[in-house]
Every structure is written in C-alpha cells, then in structure tokens.
Enzyme design. Structure first.
Site, PDB file in Angstrom:
ATOM      1  N   ASP A 104      -6.618  -6.591   3.470  1.00  0.00           N
ATOM      2  CA  ASP A 104      -5.900  -5.080   3.307  1.00  0.00           C
ATOM      3  C   ASP A 104      -6.458  -4.512   5.158  1.00  0.00           C
ATOM      4  O   ASP A 104      -7.129  -4.956   5.643  1.00  0.00           O
ATOM      5  CB  ASP A 104      -7.146  -4.302   2.539  1.00  0.00           C
ATOM      6  CG  ASP A 104      -6.272  -2.742   2.602  1.00  0.00           C
ATOM      7  OD1 ASP A 104      -5.415  -2.389   3.539  1.00  0.00           O
ATOM      8  OD2 ASP A 104      -6.940  -2.028   1.849  1.00  0.00           O
ATOM      9  N   MET A 129      -8.853   8.488   0.277  1.00  0.00           N
ATOM     10  CA  MET A 129      -9.326   8.753   0.853  1.00  0.00           C
ATOM     11  C   MET A 129      -9.695   9.846   1.336  1.00  0.00           C
ATOM     12  O   MET A 129      -9.471  10.689   0.455  1.00  0.00           O
ATOM     13  CB  MET A 129      -8.562   8.473   2.242  1.00  0.00           C
ATOM     14  CG  MET A 129      -8.170   6.766   2.860  1.00  0.00           C
ATOM     15  SD  MET A 129      -7.139   7.549   3.992  1.00  0.00           S
ATOM     16  CE  MET A 129      -6.261   5.349   4.142  1.00  0.00           C
ATOM     17  N   HIS A 175      -1.551  -0.912  -4.372  1.00  0.00           N
ATOM     18  CA  HIS A 175      -2.343  -1.235  -3.627  1.00  0.00           C
ATOM     19  C   HIS A 175      -2.032   0.773  -3.502  1.00  0.00           C
ATOM     20  O   HIS A 175      -0.943   1.377  -3.498  1.00  0.00           O
ATOM     21  CB  HIS A 175      -2.301  -2.108  -2.300  1.00  0.00           C
ATOM     22  CG  HIS A 175      -3.570  -1.916  -2.103  1.00  0.00           C
ATOM     23  ND1 HIS A 175      -5.204  -2.135  -2.185  1.00  0.00           N
ATOM     24  CD2 HIS A 175      -4.453  -0.839  -0.708  1.00  0.00           C
ATOM     25  CE1 HIS A 175      -6.051  -1.882  -1.605  1.00  0.00           C
ATOM     26  NE2 HIS A 175      -5.750  -1.702  -0.386  1.00  0.00           N
ATOM     27  N   ASP A 235      -3.785   3.663  -2.010  1.00  0.00           N
ATOM     28  CA  ASP A 235      -5.214   3.911  -0.559  1.00  0.00           C
ATOM     29  C   ASP A 235      -6.254   4.982  -1.124  1.00  0.00           C
ATOM     30  O   ASP A 235      -5.652   6.367  -0.949  1.00  0.00           O
ATOM     31  CB  ASP A 235      -4.761   4.133   0.141  1.00  0.00           C
ATOM     32  CG  ASP A 235      -5.338   2.403   1.293  1.00  0.00           C
ATOM     33  OD1 ASP A 235      -6.111   2.068   0.926  1.00  0.00           O
ATOM     34  OD2 ASP A 235      -3.762   1.988   1.258  1.00  0.00           O
ATOM     35  N   MET A 276     -11.995  -5.866   4.698  1.00  0.00           N
ATOM     36  CA  MET A 276     -10.993  -5.115   5.478  1.00  0.00           C
ATOM     37  C   MET A 276     -10.831  -6.489   6.939  1.00  0.00           C
ATOM     38  O   MET A 276     -11.440  -6.100   7.428  1.00  0.00           O
ATOM     39  CB  MET A 276     -11.902  -3.754   5.152  1.00  0.00           C
ATOM     40  CG  MET A 276     -11.946  -2.976   4.083  1.00  0.00           C
ATOM     41  SD  MET A 276     -10.836  -2.193   3.546  1.00  0.00           S
ATOM     42  CE  MET A 276      -9.427  -2.042   4.638  1.00  0.00           C
ATOM     43  N   MET A 278     -11.781   4.900  -0.820  1.00  0.00           N
ATOM     44  CA  MET A 278     -12.711   5.374   0.550  1.00  0.00           C
ATOM     45  C   MET A 278     -13.362   6.495   0.186  1.00  0.00           C
ATOM     46  O   MET A 278     -13.572   7.287   0.997  1.00  0.00           O
ATOM     47  CB  MET A 278     -11.371   4.888   1.592  1.00  0.00           C
ATOM     48  CG  MET A 278     -11.409   3.155   1.980  1.00  0.00           C
ATOM     49  SD  MET A 278      -9.328   3.105   2.784  1.00  0.00           S
ATOM     50  CE  MET A 278      -8.271   3.662   1.643  1.00  0.00           C
ATOM     51  N   SER A 323       1.017  -1.026   0.052  1.00  0.00           N
ATOM     52  CA  SER A 323      -0.169   0.088   0.055  1.00  0.00           C
ATOM     53  C   SER A 323       1.004   1.441   0.091  1.00  0.00           C
ATOM     54  O   SER A 323       1.693   1.245   0.788  1.00  0.00           O
ATOM     55  CB  SER A 323      -0.546   0.228   1.439  1.00  0.00           C
ATOM     56  OG  SER A 323      -1.270   1.762   1.123  1.00  0.00           O
ATOM     57  N   HIS A 333      -8.273   1.302  -4.323  1.00  0.00           N
ATOM     58  CA  HIS A 333      -8.738   1.428  -3.233  1.00  0.00           C
ATOM     59  C   HIS A 333      -9.915   2.775  -2.783  1.00  0.00           C
ATOM     60  O   HIS A 333      -9.185   3.737  -2.227  1.00  0.00           O
ATOM     61  CB  HIS A 333      -8.017   0.784  -2.074  1.00  0.00           C
ATOM     62  CG  HIS A 333      -9.155   0.058  -0.899  1.00  0.00           C
ATOM     63  ND1 HIS A 333      -8.854  -0.067   0.232  1.00  0.00           N
ATOM     64  CD2 HIS A 333     -10.190  -0.085  -0.638  1.00  0.00           C
ATOM     65  CE1 HIS A 333      -9.395  -0.047   1.565  1.00  0.00           C
ATOM     66  NE2 HIS A 333     -10.949   0.153   1.045  1.00  0.00           N
TER      67      HIS A 333
HETATM   68  C1  DX5 Z   1      -6.491   1.383   5.645  1.00  0.00           C
HETATM   69  C2  DX5 Z   1      -5.928   0.883   3.981  1.00  0.00           C
HETATM   70  C3  DX5 Z   1      -5.245   0.447   3.981  1.00  0.00           C
HETATM   71  C4  DX5 Z   1      -3.339   0.921   4.957  1.00  0.00           C
HETATM   72  C5  DX5 Z   1      -2.923  -0.213   4.633  1.00  0.00           C
HETATM   73  O1  DX5 Z   1      -7.433   2.827   5.190  1.00  0.00           O
HETATM   74  O2  DX5 Z   1      -7.149   0.657   3.305  1.00  0.00           O
HETATM   75  O3  DX5 Z   1      -3.966  -0.142   2.697  1.00  0.00           O
HETATM   76  O4  DX5 Z   1      -2.991   1.620   4.148  1.00  0.00           O
HETATM   77  O5  DX5 Z   1      -2.033  -0.447   5.575  1.00  0.00           O
HETATM   78  P1  DX5 Z   1      -0.978  -1.295   7.255  1.00  0.00           P
HETATM   79  O6  DX5 Z   1      -0.103  -2.721   5.986  1.00  0.00           O
HETATM   80  O7  DX5 Z   1       0.041  -0.346   7.051  1.00  0.00           O
HETATM   81  O8  DX5 Z   1      -1.628  -1.595   7.947  1.00  0.00           O
HETATM   82 ZN    ZN Z   2      -6.795  -0.789   1.041  1.00  0.00          ZN
END
Ligand code: DX5
Ligand code: ZN
Length: 225
Positions: free
Chosen positions: A184, A45, A41, A43, A146, A77, A16, A75
């Site tokens: 994840d 947000m 990956h 993320d 998740m 969010m 990630s 991903h």
């Molecule tokens: C959480 C994310 C994950 C996260 C993974 O909101 O979707 O992808 O960043 O990071 P680690 O492996 O540090 O939990």
């Molecule tokens: Zn993620």
C-alpha cells in the site's frame, strides 16, 4: 455476509477510496467495481496516529450499502484501534487491518477481529522492523507492507519497500503462513511488476486508479494484463 475468498494464486487490485471524488463516493465505488477491482481499500485516519483525518465507520457503512457484495478492506491508521473494531465490523468491514505500532497486544487484537467475524490484517510503517510481525504471521489473514509513510495519498513509493515485500514473503513462506501479502502506497503500473514478482498478492492503488481517466485500463495495467 460470506467471507472473502483469500486463496492465493491471483493478484488482487484494491483501489483506495481515499483518492476518489468524495462528492460522488457511491458512483466511484460502483465504477471501480465494474472496472474489475477485486477489493475496495478504505483508509481510516484519525489525526493522531497519522497527520491526516479521513472517513470512519459511517463511510464504511455507506460503501457497504452501495455495494453489498464488494470486499471492504479497512486499513485503520488510528490510535487505540481496539476501541473501534466492533464498530467497523458492524459497519460492514470484511477485513480489518491494524498497525502493530498502534496496539500493545497485536495477538489479542487479531483474535478480537476474528471473534467479531471479520478477517484480521496486520501492518507496519516503513520504519518498523519486519520482525515485529514474525510472531503473529501464523495468526493473521492479511499482512500489509506500507510502501509510504501512512497519512496521505499520492506519495512516491519508497524504493526500499520492494525488498521489504520480498523479505515479508520469505518470512511468511518460512512460517507456512496462509495470509495474503498486500502492498500500500505509491503503487503504479510501473512498479507493480516488481511487486508482483516479489510475492505481493494484493496491490492497493489510489492515485494510479482514481487519477486515471480509464479505471478499467488502469486496473488491468497494475494487474499486468
Ligand atoms: C496511505 C494510505 C494509502 C494511500 C494509497 O496513508 O494507506 O492507501 O491512500 O494511495 P496512493 O496509491 O495514491 O499512494
Ligand atoms: Zn491504506
């Protein structure tokens, strides 16, 4: 852009980028790719769906320019993801994963992602019943369980997520789903064997890879080599 290989049978590791040193994003992407990562990956947000803000389509486009052949696993969010699907696919996302909690019509969203030429992932928060995915298991290319409450990297794996991975595998097999099962949040070399045994195909790891001094060794350990 050719579609990513989604055949089952090997465990894929998806670092990630959220945990990388952002002042060196390009180098970090290349470093994990050379270290043996299968996917990257991403993320996304928005400060609404989750209490944190990260990168958007510009970041995905930058990663695509750095590494044209790397599988970008995005991903989302974010609230109202339907409004942004096209922009993420245009930016270079290979896989776009959407939370069932964020859309009213998950089946329609999956079709929209596919019509744009990307692969469609579905995911759900730790507090959302797995059954909410059941009706679309035959339609999705990726199912993401998740194992932390989304929003932050570096959180502790929620122990009950292991049983949810096992149950998701059972549901997918029962439906004849060809989707890959991804996990994840809080994935480490220590909990990875149990996750692989429970049927996970893709392990996302932020801190466990980018927080390690040797990315290749970290990836090998999570993969179980
Ligand atoms: C959480 C994310 C994950 C996260 C993974 O909101 O979707 O992808 O960043 O990071 P680690 O492996 O540090 O939990
Ligand atoms: Zn993620």
């Amino acid at each position: 852009m050719p579609k990513p290989d989604m055949t089952r049978g090997k465990v894929r590791i998806a670092p990630s980028l959220h945990a990388c040193r952002f002042e060196r994003m390009g180098e970090e992407i290349e470093a994990v790719r050379r270290a043996g990562a299968d996917w990257l990956h991403f993320d996304v947000m928005d400060g609404h769906f989750v209490p944190n803000i990260s990168v958007g389509p510009l970041g995905v486009a930058a990663a695509r320019r750095v590494s044209p052949g790397f599988v970008l696993d995005v991903h989302l969010m974010i609230a109202q993801p339907d409004c942004y699907l096209e922009e993420f696919v245009r930016s270079g996302a290979d896989i776009v994963t959407v939370h069932v909690e964020a859309v009213h019509h998950i089946h329609r969203t999956i079709q929209a992602v596919r019509a744009l030429g990307a692969l469609a992932g579905v995911t759900l928060n730790p507090g959302t019943p797995l059954g909410s995915l059941d009706p679309v298991l035959g339609d999705a290319d990726l199912v993401l369980v998740m194992s932390v409450n989304p929003g932050f990297g570096g959180q502790k794996f929620i122990p009950s997520a292991l049983e949810r991975v096992r149950e998701a595998r059972r549901m997918m097999d029962a439906r004849g789903s060809k989707a890959l099962l991804e996990v994840d949040g809080g994935v480490t070399a220590e909990n990875a064997p149990a996750l692989r045994e429970a049927g996970a195909d893709v392990l996302v790891a932020g801190t466990a890879v980018f927080g390690s001094p040797d990315y290749a060794a970290a990836i090998r350990k999570i993969r179980g080599e």
